[in-house]
Design a protein around this motif. Structure first.
Motif, PDB file in Angstrom:
ATOM      1  N   VAL A 189       3.168 -34.849 -96.983  1.00 34.35           N
ATOM      2  CA  VAL A 189       2.619 -36.505 -97.001  1.00 34.35           C
ATOM      3  C   VAL A 189       2.535 -36.988 -95.669  1.00 34.35           C
ATOM      4  O   VAL A 189       1.775 -37.504 -95.114  1.00 34.35           O
ATOM      5  CB  VAL A 189       3.104 -37.255 -98.034  1.00 34.35           C
ATOM      6  N   SER A 190       3.451 -36.695 -95.142  1.00 35.48           N
ATOM      7  CA  SER A 190       3.606 -36.768 -93.535  1.00 35.48           C
ATOM      8  C   SER A 190       2.589 -36.255 -92.785  1.00 35.48           C
ATOM      9  O   SER A 190       2.119 -36.835 -91.835  1.00 35.48           O
ATOM     10  CB  SER A 190       4.933 -36.472 -93.004  1.00 35.48           C
ATOM     11  N   TYR A 191       2.346 -35.142 -92.945  1.00 37.81           N
ATOM     12  CA  TYR A 191       1.364 -34.311 -92.472  1.00 37.81           C
ATOM     13  C   TYR A 191      -0.139 -34.828 -92.600  1.00 37.81           C
ATOM     14  O   TYR A 191      -1.039 -35.038 -91.708  1.00 37.81           O
ATOM     15  CB  TYR A 191       1.275 -32.755 -92.660  1.00 37.81           C
ATOM     16  N   VAL A 192      -0.281 -35.114 -93.912  1.00 42.23           N
ATOM     17  CA  VAL A 192      -1.624 -35.528 -94.248  1.00 42.23           C
ATOM     18  C   VAL A 192      -1.964 -37.103 -93.577  1.00 42.23           C
ATOM     19  O   VAL A 192      -3.187 -37.221 -93.054  1.00 42.23           O
ATOM     20  CB  VAL A 192      -1.785 -35.562 -95.691  1.00 42.23           C
ATOM     21  N   VAL A 193      -0.927 -37.805 -93.708  1.00 37.03           N
ATOM     22  CA  VAL A 193      -0.977 -39.214 -93.082  1.00 37.03           C
ATOM     23  C   VAL A 193      -1.320 -39.151 -91.516  1.00 37.03           C
ATOM     24  O   VAL A 193      -2.200 -39.761 -90.877  1.00 37.03           O
ATOM     25  CB  VAL A 193       0.464 -40.038 -93.378  1.00 37.03           C
ATOM     26  N   SER A 194      -0.444 -38.335 -90.818  1.00 39.36           N
ATOM     27  CA  SER A 194      -0.756 -38.215 -89.551  1.00 39.36           C
ATOM     28  C   SER A 194      -1.897 -37.863 -88.956  1.00 39.36           C
ATOM     29  O   SER A 194      -2.544 -38.088 -88.127  1.00 39.36           O
ATOM     30  CB  SER A 194       0.580 -37.225 -88.854  1.00 39.36           C
TER      31      SER A 194
ATOM     32  N   ALA B 212       4.341 -31.291 -86.274  1.00 34.22           N
ATOM     33  CA  ALA B 212       5.994 -31.800 -85.578  1.00 34.22           C
ATOM     34  C   ALA B 212       6.163 -32.656 -86.116  1.00 34.22           C
ATOM     35  O   ALA B 212       7.381 -33.054 -86.574  1.00 34.22           O
ATOM     36  CB  ALA B 212       5.576 -31.673 -84.068  1.00 34.22           C
ATOM     37  N   VAL B 213       5.548 -33.729 -86.629  1.00 32.58           N
ATOM     38  CA  VAL B 213       5.958 -34.920 -87.314  1.00 32.58           C
ATOM     39  C   VAL B 213       6.365 -34.623 -88.706  1.00 32.58           C
ATOM     40  O   VAL B 213       7.304 -35.541 -88.853  1.00 32.58           O
ATOM     41  CB  VAL B 213       4.698 -36.041 -87.146  1.00 32.58           C
ATOM     42  N   ALA B 214       5.633 -33.977 -89.123  1.00 35.17           N
ATOM     43  CA  ALA B 214       5.790 -33.725 -90.805  1.00 35.17           C
ATOM     44  C   ALA B 214       7.564 -33.074 -90.697  1.00 35.17           C
ATOM     45  O   ALA B 214       8.144 -33.326 -91.546  1.00 35.17           O
ATOM     46  CB  ALA B 214       5.103 -32.835 -91.207  1.00 35.17           C
ATOM     47  N   ILE B 215       7.943 -32.018 -90.038  1.00 39.82           N
ATOM     48  CA  ILE B 215       9.141 -31.207 -90.071  1.00 39.82           C
ATOM     49  C   ILE B 215      10.075 -32.545 -89.300  1.00 39.82           C
ATOM     50  O   ILE B 215      11.205 -32.511 -90.148  1.00 39.82           O
ATOM     51  CB  ILE B 215       9.107 -30.150 -88.925  1.00 39.82           C
TER      52      ILE B 215
ATOM     53  N   GLY C 205      12.734 -33.834 -92.193  1.00 40.08           N
ATOM     54  CA  GLY C 205      14.475 -33.504 -91.530  1.00 40.08           C
ATOM     55  C   GLY C 205      15.342 -35.096 -91.757  1.00 40.08           C
ATOM     56  O   GLY C 205      16.329 -34.917 -92.280  1.00 40.08           O
ATOM     57  N   LEU C 206      14.758 -36.034 -91.146  1.00 41.39           N
ATOM     58  CA  LEU C 206      15.402 -37.420 -91.019  1.00 41.39           C
ATOM     59  C   LEU C 206      15.526 -38.065 -92.524  1.00 41.39           C
ATOM     60  O   LEU C 206      16.420 -38.696 -92.934  1.00 41.39           O
ATOM     61  CB  LEU C 206      14.696 -38.179 -90.049  1.00 41.39           C
ATOM     62  N   GLU C 207      14.376 -37.553 -93.373  1.00 39.11           N
ATOM     63  CA  GLU C 207      14.543 -38.287 -94.646  1.00 39.11           C
ATOM     64  C   GLU C 207      15.567 -37.568 -95.443  1.00 39.11           C
ATOM     65  O   GLU C 207      16.167 -38.488 -96.435  1.00 39.11           O
ATOM     66  CB  GLU C 207      13.106 -38.142 -95.341  1.00 39.11           C
ATOM     67  N   ALA C 208      15.817 -36.332 -95.171  1.00 40.58           N
ATOM     68  CA  ALA C 208      16.967 -35.846 -95.883  1.00 40.58           C
ATOM     69  C   ALA C 208      18.119 -36.375 -95.850  1.00 40.58           C
ATOM     70  O   ALA C 208      19.020 -36.195 -96.489  1.00 40.58           O
ATOM     71  CB  ALA C 208      17.009 -34.382 -95.513  1.00 40.58           C
ATOM     72  N   PHE C 209      18.599 -36.823 -94.635  1.00 47.45           N
ATOM     73  CA  PHE C 209      19.476 -37.446 -94.181  1.00 47.45           C
ATOM     74  C   PHE C 209      19.273 -39.092 -94.198  1.00 47.45           C
ATOM     75  O   PHE C 209      18.959 -39.574 -93.249  1.00 47.45           O
ATOM     76  CB  PHE C 209      20.126 -37.229 -92.651  1.00 47.45           C
ATOM     77  N   SER C 210      19.495 -39.485 -95.536  1.00 44.84           N
ATOM     78  CA  SER C 210      18.908 -40.981 -95.653  1.00 44.84           C
ATOM     79  C   SER C 210      20.175 -41.988 -96.172  1.00 44.84           C
ATOM     80  O   SER C 210      20.138 -42.845 -96.980  1.00 44.84           O
ATOM     81  CB  SER C 210      17.939 -40.961 -96.849  1.00 44.84           C
ATOM     82  N   LYS C 211      21.422 -41.680 -95.812  1.00 42.46           N
ATOM     83  CA  LYS C 211      22.797 -42.205 -96.261  1.00 42.46           C
ATOM     84  C   LYS C 211      22.488 -43.757 -95.676  1.00 42.46           C
ATOM     85  O   LYS C 211      22.143 -44.065 -94.629  1.00 42.46           O
ATOM     86  CB  LYS C 211      23.939 -41.900 -95.371  1.00 42.46           C
ATOM     87  N   PHE C 212      22.766 -44.614 -96.696  1.00 41.56           N
ATOM     88  CA  PHE C 212      22.549 -45.985 -96.603  1.00 41.56           C
ATOM     89  C   PHE C 212      21.236 -46.511 -96.178  1.00 41.56           C
ATOM     90  O   PHE C 212      21.020 -47.575 -95.603  1.00 41.56           O
ATOM     91  CB  PHE C 212      23.484 -46.629 -95.409  1.00 41.56           C
TER      92      PHE C 212
END
Length: 232
Positions: free
Chosen positions: A171-176, A196-199, A203-210
């Motif tokens: 979805v990030s790739y399509v939106v960008s 690059a944005v999608a990757i 990665g950042l979404e996977a680390f979504s603590k709090f």
């Protein structure tokens, strides 16, 4: 392209801008409140309705050429309301008192940061890109992960699914791509930068603590697309 088209249209008056945005946000909140109070809709789905609905206001802000001060002020007010809602039962459909995630608060802050960065330099497309990557990517990733997540993985004490993470990346790739295509046309940069944005976003979404991904994903996506567009 989109930026040129928007710039050719005179911005409406302040009251028209305020009314249009106010109506949109009111409809989103009322829909969420109705779903939360009068239907058996899962609380997480209700939160994602708000998440996606509110995020799309960035397109209205871009289209209506809302001034930066107005967007930043709205972000500050939304942040204050979101912060208060963790301790006082207001807008319970979006936050529950004592909830461990600060995602709504970070989300409001990220919108203000991106508007403050890209509006003054007349590059609103990167603010829109960052917010919409989070709006649609994270929103759909959470829903797909909950419904179809059959291949979980563990990241520290957080459990994710490959289905959800791949949805976030796709979805990030399509939106960008859609935003950059609308701004700069069919060039090789248009299709490479979103990869690059999608990757990075996945990665950042996977680390979504709090709920910190609601801050890191939009800002990193907007910043990365902006910097790569300048470099390439």
């Amino acid at each position: 392209m989109l930026t040129e088209v928007f710039s050719l249209v005179s911005p409406p008056s302040f009251w028209v801008q305020l009314t249009v945005v106010g109506i949109w946000l009111s409809c989103v909140v009322l829909l969420a409140e109705w779903l939360g109070r009068y239907t058996e809709t899962d609380a997480e789905i209700v939160r994602k309705v708000v998440h996606i609905g509110v995020g799309n206001v960035i397109l209205l802000a871009w289209w209506l050429q809302i001034p930066a001060w107005m967007g930043i002020t709205a972000s500050v007010l939304a942040s204050a309301i979101a912060f208060t809602s963790y301790y006082v039962p207001i807008l319970a459909s979006m936050n529950s008192v004592g909830r461990k995630s600060w995602g709504t608060f970070f989300y409001a802050i990220s919108i203000g940061v991106l508007i403050a960065w890209f509006w003054p330099i007349h590059q609103p497309q990167y603010a829109a890109l960052g917010i919409l990557v989070m709006t649609w990517g994270d929103g759909l990733a959470a829903l797909i992960g909950r419904r179809f997540g059959r291949h979980p993985y563990q990241l520290w004490d957080m459990q994710k699914s490959w289905e959800g993470s791949l949805t976030m990346a796709g979805v990030s790739y399509v939106v960008s791509s859609a935003i950059l295509f609308g701004v700069q046309g069919n060039t090789w940069q248009t299709w490479c930068i979103p990869l690059a944005v999608a990757i990075v976003a996945a990665g950042l979404e996977a680390f979504s603590k709090f709920g910190i991904d609601n801050l890191t994903v939009p800002i990193a996506s907007g910043a990365l697309s902006f910097l790569l567009s300048k470099i390439l």
